[in-house]
Design an enzyme around this catalytic site. Sequence first.
Site, short mmCIF file in Angstrom:
data_model
loop_
_atom_site.label_atom_id
_atom_site.label_comp_id
_atom_site.label_asym_id
_atom_site.label_seq_id
_atom_site.Cartn_x
_atom_site.Cartn_y
_atom_site.Cartn_z
N CYS A 40 -7.66 -10.14 6.37
CA CYS A 40 -9.05 -9.82 5.91
C CYS A 40 -9.20 -10.57 4.45
CB CYS A 40 -9.59 -8.37 5.85
SG CYS A 40 -8.72 -7.37 6.83
N HIS A 56 -18.59 -3.81 9.18
CA HIS A 56 -18.88 -2.64 8.13
C HIS A 56 -20.22 -2.37 8.24
CE1 HIS A 56 -14.91 -3.25 6.55
NE2 HIS A 56 -15.06 -4.57 6.38
N TRP A 111 0.68 -1.25 -0.05
CA TRP A 111 -0.05 0.07 -0.21
C TRP A 111 0.83 1.26 -0.05
CZ3 TRP A 111 -4.43 -1.75 3.76
CH2 TRP A 111 -5.07 -2.97 3.42
N1 GLN Z 1 -5.20 -3.91 13.43
C1 GLN Z 1 -6.22 -3.02 12.51
C2 GLN Z 1 -7.40 -2.49 12.79
O1 GLN Z 1 -8.20 -3.14 13.83
C3 GLN Z 1 -6.39 -4.08 11.13
C4 GLN Z 1 -6.92 -3.46 10.05
C5 GLN Z 1 -7.19 -4.41 8.91
O2 GLN Z 1 -6.98 -5.44 8.98
N2 GLN Z 1 -7.69 -3.70 7.63
O3 GLN Z 1 -8.09 -1.76 12.53
ZN ZN Z 2 -8.92 -6.77 8.93
#
Ligand code: GLN
Ligand code: ZN
Length: 747
Positions: free
Chosen positions: A625, A674, A543
């Site tokens: 994820c 979400h 990223w």
């Molecule tokens: N530790 C991060 C959070 O809780 C993980 C975010 C992610 O996996 N996108 O926001």
């Molecule tokens: Zn995540």
Amino acid sequence: MREKFHASLEGNIRTLAFGLPRLGPNREYKRLLEAYWQGSLPREEFLQALEDLEGLRMATYREHVDLYPAGELSLYDPMLDLAVALGVYPVEPFDLEGYYALARGKGALPLRKWFGTNYHYLVPRLPEKPRYTPRRGFFPYPVGQKTPGSAEGLPTLLGPYTLLRLAQNPPERVEDHLEALVEAYAELLEPFAGTLFLLQEPALGLDGVERDLPHLLKAYAALAKRVPLVLLSYYLPPASEVVRSLANLPLRGLGVFPVGEALPKLPPGMALVLGVVEGQGVWRTHLLALGGILPLLEGQEVWLAPKAPLFHLPWRVDEPLPKALEGRLAFAVERLQELSLLKELLTDGQGPAGHLEAATSPSRAYQAARAWYTPPPAWELHPSPPPPPRPPLEVRRQAQQDLGLPPFPTTTIGSFPQTGKLRELRRRLRSGELDQAAYWENIKKAIEENIRLQEELGLDVLVHGEPERSDMVEFFAERLQGFFITQKGFVLSYGSRVWRPPILFAPPRRQEPLVLRETLYAQSLTAKPVKAILTGPITLAAWSYLPEGVSFPEAVMALAEALRQEVRDLAARGIRFVQVDEPALLEKMPLRREEQPSYLKLAQEAFHRVVGDLEPKVQVHQHLCYSDYAALRPFLEAMDPDVVSVEGARQDPAFLQSLKDLPLEIGPGVFDVHTPEEATVEEMLTRLQGYLNFFSPASLWVNPDCGLKTRKPQEAISNLRNMVEAAKRLRQALGGKSPGGGHAHRT
Ligand code: GLN
Ligand code: ZN
């Protein structure tokens, strides 16, 4: 003689660009969409403002390049535009409600990463029967060309193959759909007869094209009969036999071939679209080093182009830069400038170096190109020794006995809600209203609130809540040396969502602790264990924009080394839980099968570089994820974390089938982070019962899908309360031991 050669080139070289960011110079696109959605911008004004933005984009293209598309200013996503234009969904032209329902309403189409980039497209569902009913008003999209053919710019669309391959339900036989699709495209194109048509087919670089090739050739040939067809493929160069076959089609242009690839000789009348400047990287092009183009120009029409659409870059370089970056960056508009400069260079009688002895009186273009580029400093790294293998699982389990976890331990993924208050603090820190010390005092308060909350809720493994992190990558980029974060360099992630990729320009070094201070402070407040949360090396590299001449694996390993130092310090200070977040792990998986084994090896080495020299008593968590669990298994086997947490709440628990029997502990999410919707205790219990079909009670953790950053505090609290209750009931139901009573049966 050389003079003549160059003179003869003039009509033969043109410039072509595409994908100029629809976000606009100042994120206009984002503001317009959001204002319209919130109802503060009336429909007519919204459409007019989009027209104006498109006008600005056209003017920008026009200023620099010869050929460029119109109608790129999607209302949300070009893949959805295509599906709608083909009549896949019953949305009439200018039915914004219907369109946005598909993009972001209840039951909206799923989002998926676009060709390993950080852009997400909406994944359409193909009709069961290959029937398409084109809706002309939607092409080019509502914005950009009110009267077909009257405006400037070339019509463009994503191609039928890309649609078929990337749909939710890719057909087994593309030939079943292609004929109908060609007809539909042709109908959409009818008003543009005679205009060059840019057909974008990035899917031509995917695995498995060979099987579909005969059908594709037929389809493109049919389309090429109707319009002067320019076929573009990018991201992955197609296999050479694919290229050879495409070159036999009656196309008007074919590309994009990055310079340096083996290039076919194209038949007369077909322009070679040549990718000469980066579309995904930010370093200026060494135009004088592109002398290799000259032989290609002989007897051949060449259109100079970017190697990928330009929307992966910010609009333009438009802010003060640190010394090390001055005069070295090129964003989208600078890429247009490079194309035009290169064209001038190739046609002004002097040409790039290597083909012209240092000119006695260098041309304007020659001087400009020389001044444009500075070579990067050498990337000096002190390679660290290869990471040790992790201690055997049994040894780790033994060493972790004293952690005192109950069955079904509860934890979170790291972030707690990022409130307006926190954002305001960061704004005041940036503007200088708040100094570092005062900022830290406020962060401490937020950490303390998070700890108290978690204790009150009865969670087992606590986190500090990440109040200091605006973004999981940006935060680490701020603390590590070697990164630069722009103020204005935003790119589109999906819809109206933007992000600012940090620029890695020098070897990353850890000059100060990354998460140590926050984690230790949190631990000092509680008797319960606190888990340290770090963003992993793959995600940090994925990223960010990477340095010129440095490969992805090199950057990953350098970042892993910086993280290793942090993790070692955490352990030395008594932290027993360390979590490495790698949401980008599977998204960076190479699209081509042959490249996948070496990626798996990189993931393993990077992870072990970070945590490999930890004592076995430190429990290593990994958070991912992603929903392609079948692809995940080999990674988990290779990386070998003690505990992994993955998203799960939005799917059938059977997704765990492919991970069954892995010798690790696992926390498949029990609620979706979400949505503002509250998940009930019963729902979570059902989910957990489902997970128990695949993993033993001793290996199951209880946690949300992901971080709670985007939730309102009240939403996070009620879901966590239900989650803790669900774990408690499960313990009772299964006659588990009381909390603290022993982790013994877990091993
Ligand atoms: N530790 C991060 C959070 O809780 C993980 C975010 C992610 O996996 N996108 O926001
Ligand atoms: Zn995540």
